[in-house]
Design an enzyme around this catalytic site. Structure first.
Site, PDB file in Angstrom:
ATOM      1  N   ASP A  50      -4.840  -4.490   3.594  1.00  0.00           N
ATOM      2  CA  ASP A  50      -4.828  -5.459   2.692  1.00  0.00           C
ATOM      3  C   ASP A  50      -3.499  -6.081   1.998  1.00  0.00           C
ATOM      4  O   ASP A  50      -3.450  -6.934   1.473  1.00  0.00           O
ATOM      5  CB  ASP A  50      -6.103  -5.590   1.651  1.00  0.00           C
ATOM      6  CG  ASP A  50      -5.898  -4.383   0.482  1.00  0.00           C
ATOM      7  OD1 ASP A  50      -4.768  -3.590   0.901  1.00  0.00           O
ATOM      8  OD2 ASP A  50      -6.634  -4.262  -0.244  1.00  0.00           O
ATOM      9  N   SER A  51      -2.614  -5.348   1.846  1.00  0.00           N
ATOM     10  CA  SER A  51      -1.280  -5.354   1.615  1.00  0.00           C
ATOM     11  C   SER A  51      -0.848  -6.589   2.366  1.00  0.00           C
ATOM     12  O   SER A  51       0.141  -7.312   1.810  1.00  0.00           O
ATOM     13  CB  SER A  51      -0.364  -4.201   1.754  1.00  0.00           C
ATOM     14  OG  SER A  51      -0.314  -3.854   3.272  1.00  0.00           O
ATOM     15  N   ASP A  89      -8.565  -2.547   6.637  1.00  0.00           N
ATOM     16  CA  ASP A  89      -8.835  -2.383   5.580  1.00  0.00           C
ATOM     17  C   ASP A  89      -9.977  -3.287   4.937  1.00  0.00           C
ATOM     18  O   ASP A  89     -10.060  -4.489   5.318  1.00  0.00           O
ATOM     19  CB  ASP A  89      -7.800  -2.737   4.347  1.00  0.00           C
ATOM     20  CG  ASP A  89      -7.083  -1.592   3.681  1.00  0.00           C
ATOM     21  OD1 ASP A  89      -7.959  -0.593   3.625  1.00  0.00           O
ATOM     22  OD2 ASP A  89      -5.995  -1.889   3.016  1.00  0.00           O
ATOM     23  N   LYS A 119     -11.218   1.104   6.385  1.00  0.00           N
ATOM     24  CA  LYS A 119     -10.514   1.912   5.152  1.00  0.00           C
ATOM     25  C   LYS A 119     -11.192   1.346   3.957  1.00  0.00           C
ATOM     26  O   LYS A 119     -11.117   0.180   3.639  1.00  0.00           O
ATOM     27  CB  LYS A 119      -9.240   2.045   5.126  1.00  0.00           C
ATOM     28  CG  LYS A 119      -8.553   2.664   3.816  1.00  0.00           C
ATOM     29  CD  LYS A 119      -7.129   3.079   4.179  1.00  0.00           C
ATOM     30  CE  LYS A 119      -6.147   1.846   3.643  1.00  0.00           C
ATOM     31  NZ  LYS A 119      -6.301   1.458   2.284  1.00  0.00           N
ATOM     32  N   GLU A 188      -2.086   7.931  -1.950  1.00  0.00           N
ATOM     33  CA  GLU A 188      -0.899   6.989  -2.402  1.00  0.00           C
ATOM     34  C   GLU A 188      -0.452   7.572  -3.624  1.00  0.00           C
ATOM     35  O   GLU A 188      -1.322   7.770  -4.660  1.00  0.00           O
ATOM     36  CB  GLU A 188      -1.555   5.627  -2.102  1.00  0.00           C
ATOM     37  CG  GLU A 188      -0.340   4.805  -2.941  1.00  0.00           C
ATOM     38  CD  GLU A 188      -0.549   3.369  -2.410  1.00  0.00           C
ATOM     39  OE1 GLU A 188      -1.708   2.895  -1.764  1.00  0.00           O
ATOM     40  OE2 GLU A 188       0.314   2.565  -2.628  1.00  0.00           O
TER      41      GLU A 188
HETATM   42  O1  KIV Z   1      -2.769  -1.972   2.367  1.00  0.00           O
HETATM   43  C1  KIV Z   1      -2.052  -1.051   2.650  1.00  0.00           C
HETATM   44  O2  KIV Z   1      -1.216  -1.369   3.289  1.00  0.00           O
HETATM   45  C2  KIV Z   1      -2.467   0.183   2.325  1.00  0.00           C
HETATM   46  C3  KIV Z   1      -1.413   1.281   2.732  1.00  0.00           C
HETATM   47  C4  KIV Z   1      -0.552   1.034   1.356  1.00  0.00           C
HETATM   48  C5  KIV Z   1      -1.948   2.542   2.917  1.00  0.00           C
HETATM   49  O3  KIV Z   1      -3.637   0.437   2.088  1.00  0.00           O
END
Ligand code: KIV
Length: 270
Positions: A50-51, A89, A119, A188
């Protein structure tokens, strides 16, 4: 069976889970079909994180990312790849309320993207949900330590475990998600000795980000390690400084257009 189907041989959830303590697991995020095709040649799994809200859409945090956006990018990454396990995610607000809600949305993600796992963020508090999903056929990667979706509660993006008294809480989180059936866990932003203690405490692989080499694998946000973001976390090693390369290319193009100097035969459809 079509020849295209025959060529798709993805890493499976049990194959990733078996890598505990073995050859380090390589993973990156990806949000785009064509870059995912390059990452696919090297990564054991690819996370559609979700980044993407911050990296692709200029949001200030991941809080505002909608489920539909995750599904759209998830589909693109599945389309562009054939080897890596694809993990998508679950965004903030799509799973925390109840195991039923989590199942409904996670099933949608899996059906509509074709990904192999989802995730979710959270340790002990998400254990019941993880068990509920796994028992119903949804493989879950957990995410503990610094959990960006809870950054408002945590008071920002702060390294976890600087105070040794907090370690048992993080280790309990890791144990709870592993016991609930998660096949791997992202750890993290934790200090190195805590990452080591977590990795030793559980029998599923730990995937570190800003958590030292004491994990069973590593993940980075692709655009961070390619130097494409205006701001990159301090722990990230930049492997390719593409930001300045993009700027230079765009500048040269703009100059040629303005000077009417680019070769016109290159700009004609044949
Ligand atoms: O959303 C993302 O990129 C993540 C990573 C930081 C593991 O959850």
């Amino acid at each position: 069976m079509s020849s295209q189907t025959e060529q798709i041989r993805r890493n499976t959830v049990p194959q990733i889970a078996k890598r505990k303590g073995g050859e380090p697991i390589v993973s990156l995020t990806s949000y785009h079909a064509h870059t995912a095709a390059i990452v696919d040649r090297y990564a054991d799994f690819i996370l559609v994180g979700d980044s993407l809200g911050m990296v692709m859409h200029g949001m200030e945090s991941t809080i505002g990312v909608p489920l539909d956006l995750m599904i759209m990018h998830g589909r693109a990454v599945v389309r562009g790849t054939r080897r890596a396990l694809i993990v998508v995610d679950m965004p903030f607000g799509s799973y925390e309320e109840s195991p039923n809600m989590a199942f409904r949305n996670a099933a949608r993600v899996m059906k509509e993207t074709g990904c192999g796992a989802i995730k979710i963020e959270g340790g002990k508090r998400m254990a019941e949900t993880i068990r509920f999903l796994v028992e119903r056929g949804i493989p879950v990667m957990a995410h503990i330590g610094l959990t960006p979706q809870s950054s408002h509660v945590m008071g920002g993006f702060k390294t976890q475990g600087r105070d040794e008294d907090t370690w048992p809480l993080h280790i309990d989180d890791a144990r709870a998600v592993a016991e609930a059936g998660a096949f791997a866990v992202v750890v993290e932003g934790v200090v190195e000795p805590l990452a080591q203690a977590i990795t030793r405490a559980i029998d599923i692989p730990t995937i570190g980000i800003g958590a030292s080499a004491q994990c069973d694998g590593q993940i980075l946000v692709l655009e961070d390690m390619l130097g494409m973001n205006p701001w990159t976390p301090k722990f990230v090693k930049v492997y390719g400084d593409l930001g300045p390369m993009i700027e230079d290319s765009v500048r040269r193009y703009a100059e040629e257009v303005k000077a009417r100097s680019f070769p016109s035969e290159d700009q004609v459809y044949r």
